[in-house]
Every structure is written in structure tokens, then in C-alpha cells.
Design a protein around this motif. Sequence first.
Motif, short mmCIF file in Angstrom:
data_model
loop_
_atom_site.label_atom_id
_atom_site.label_comp_id
_atom_site.label_asym_id
_atom_site.label_seq_id
_atom_site.Cartn_x
_atom_site.Cartn_y
_atom_site.Cartn_z
N SER A 121 42.87 24.06 42.10
CA SER A 121 43.98 24.11 42.84
C SER A 121 45.51 23.86 42.16
N VAL A 122 45.12 22.74 41.40
CA VAL A 122 46.38 22.35 40.28
C VAL A 122 46.71 23.38 39.42
N ASN A 123 45.61 23.97 38.85
CA ASN A 123 46.14 25.21 37.89
C ASN A 123 46.78 26.28 38.77
N THR A 124 46.54 26.58 39.90
CA THR A 124 47.04 27.66 40.72
C THR A 124 48.58 27.31 41.17
N PHE A 125 48.53 25.95 41.33
CA PHE A 125 50.10 25.62 41.87
C PHE A 125 50.86 25.76 40.50
N PHE A 126 50.41 25.33 39.12
CA PHE A 126 51.29 25.42 38.03
C PHE A 126 51.77 26.88 37.78
N ASN A 136 51.61 29.49 39.97
CA ASN A 136 52.59 29.83 40.94
C ASN A 136 53.94 29.56 40.67
N THR A 137 54.09 28.16 40.50
CA THR A 137 55.22 27.78 40.39
C THR A 137 56.17 28.14 38.97
N PHE A 138 55.39 28.15 37.78
CA PHE A 138 56.16 28.36 36.65
C PHE A 138 55.85 29.66 36.05
N GLY A 139 55.00 30.64 36.59
CA GLY A 139 54.25 31.82 36.14
C GLY A 139 53.44 31.41 35.17
N ILE A 140 52.65 32.80 34.57
CA ILE A 140 51.22 32.60 33.93
C ILE A 140 51.35 31.81 32.55
#
Length: 431
Positions: free
Chosen positions: A379-384, A386-390
Motif C-alpha cells: 500500500s505504501v508503494n501504491t501511495f507513492f 499514485n502520488t508522484f508517478g511511477i
Amino acid sequence: MSKSKMSRYFQFFLVIIASGAIFPLIYLKGQYQETILAVYNISLEQLNAIFTFLGISCIIGYFPSGLLADKFSAKKLLALSLLGTAAGGIWFAQVPSYGNVVVIFVIWGFFSVFTFWAAHLKIVQMLAGKDEQGRFQGILDAGKGLVEAILASIAVFVFTRKTPSGATDPASLKEPLLSVVWMYIIVLIVAAVLVIIFVKEVEPHADVAEATAATEKEEGFKFSLLGSIFRNKYVYIHGTILFAGYVLFWTNYYYSGHLQTNVGLSATTVGTIMVGVLWMRPFGGFIGGVCADKFGKSKTNGLALLVASIGLLVLFLAPKTLPTAVYAVLVVFIGFVLYVIRGTYWSLLGEANFSPVILGTAIGVISIMGYLPDIILPSVNTFFTNTFGIDAGTRAYFLASMVIGLIGFVFTFIFRKAQRTDAKKLAESNK
């Protein structure tokens, strides 16, 4: 070499075989994800849900795993775990419905953690002498990696031989995949039989028993001892160090995507680099264990946490224009250090001087803290991302992991200071 030492080493070897054999069947998706989706007629979303259920069942099982290892024979728990996992594999080989596959993975979570996890660590801890615990834990992790790599290589050979040329349809892939599944089932059953025949009901190694006898004199585990575990500072310090090390290790799962999607390397090149990382596990675990015994367990683990964190900082800052060879060396080197961490963070048990009476339960509590990243980090990786791009999101994830790694590095100092203080108190009390 004495007969008793040979027996001890052979039992340790069998524990390595068991620990290297129990997980590959559960995590087949690492090599055969698309084939599993086709043969079992499930979507990637459903497969991710299956592994969410697996992760939850594993986390739930860590603490009672310790209680179980302190109340019952660790040898019998090991054999039961292997046979239970094999039984789940036999059901899995029938290609059941999605709902039944979910049940199978929950069963696998039960047998790979609840009955297995603390039991196998406790056996290793009891077999090792006081000056061997770092080496034993390092060799355990290195041995797991070696067994898994060998089995995976055999599995790929079996799968390739059974797969018709150019086959992509589920009907053609079913037999090759199930051949791999049955190969792992057979290995699990053979390992269980060897454990039943050759692994003894272990007692603490003589010097470990002598060291712990000064502080603990209980004849068996009692639930009244739980309070002493939760009041033990080493549980929380060690749990934090394990958590930090495991957070760093999780970055290993995102290197391939970063190199291919963000840096622009080809899939073949990335695959070659990641195979190099995989083969660092035997070397990192063994070298880490030897260094832990020679220079100190917490010192070795702390230095590895620091070096890995610096490596992630370099990866975070590295421009896309760097030569492929530089990226390859950097990622493989970080992988090596991560396996040093994995090979040494459980060796800290030897410096905490937990009584054998509560050792399994302590392992269970520490494991709950240390392996929480299994649930948190996706979930942390998904948040980053989604927020900042791949690209920026992945780099931000590496940076956040670096910060956690540095916190773990600080906690190795706290651990060492607490250990020295307690040793001084014990020496004064014995005067």
C-alpha cells in the motif's frame, strides 16, 4: 570431528532442506504467474487477493507459532508443517475453483508460519553453540536460498521439457505446471520423512544451556511467563531492527520494475541482473554469518543496514544515463548486502539471552513486529506511485526505505548498549 558434532550439523542441514523446500510451492507465482492465471482461470486481481489472504494468515500465525514451539516438540511441528504443505499441494494439483484455491493458500499460511516458523528457528538456535549462532543463522538463510535456487532450476527444466514448443493455451500449459507442483510435493514429503527419522528432540547446546541456566530455571513453558516476554526490552529492540531490515529487503521486489520502466533497460537485461541478485543470497547469508561471529552480531547487522541504506540513496540519485553495467553492479551489490542483513538479523537472539523456555514465544512476538511490512509496504508503494508517478514514486519509496534502514542502524547501537549494561549487571551480581 566428534560424533555429536556431526549429528548436530546433519540435523542443521536437514532443517535447511526443510526451510528451503516449504516456501517455493507457495510462491510459485514468482516464476509462473501468467501460467497460473491461465491454468486456474483466474484474474491477476484474484491472484493478488489470494496472496492478501496468505499474508494475513501468516501475520496472525507468528505469535501463536512461538507459543506452539514452546509447548510442543519442534521436530514434530517441522514434520507436520512439511506434510501439511504437501497435502495442500496435492489439493492444488487438482486445479480446484477460485474459492478452494483461497482456502488452500490459507492452509499454506497456517503450515508455513503457525506450525513451522518459530519451530525451525528454535531448533537452529538450540543446535548452535554460543559462538556459532551468527554463523548458523547466516548459513540457514544462505542454505535456504541455495535450496530454493536449485529447486527452481530443476522446476524450470521440468516445465520446459513438458511444455510443447510455442504453447500458450491453458490446456497445453496445465501438464507442465502440475509437473512442477508435483515435484515440489515430492520434495516436501521426502524432507518430512528425513526430519522424522534423523532430527532429534533437541536440547540447548551445552554452553547455551549453561548461560541461560543462570537467569531461568523453569522446567517448562507456562502462560504466566508471557508477561516477562512483553516486558523484555530486547523483544521490541530486536523487532524494530528486524522491521527495518525487512523494509530494506522489500525494495528488492521493485528493482526490476524500476530498471525496466524507469531506467529503460530491456526485459532480458533486467532478468539477468535479478538472477545475479538471487544468487547473492547464499554468499550474503554465509559471509554475514561468519562476520557476525567474528566481529559481533549487532555490529555486522548494523553495518549492513547502514551500507544498504547508502546504496538505496545512490539508487535514488542515480540518473537514467548511467551505463547499464553501473546499474547492474549497484543493484547486485545492494542485493548482496540485503542478504547479509537477512542472514544476521535473527542471530541477535543469541545476544539477547532468551531462555530456551520462552525462546519460541519471543520469536513469535518479534516476528509479528518484524514482518509487518508484508502487509504495509504494498500500500505504501501504491501511495507513492499514485502520488508522484511511477519514476518519482519508486524513487520516493527507495528514499523512505532508506530512512527506515537508518533507524534500524541506530537501534543496533541501542541493542548493543542494552546488552553491555545487562552483562555488567550480571557480572556484578555474580561477585
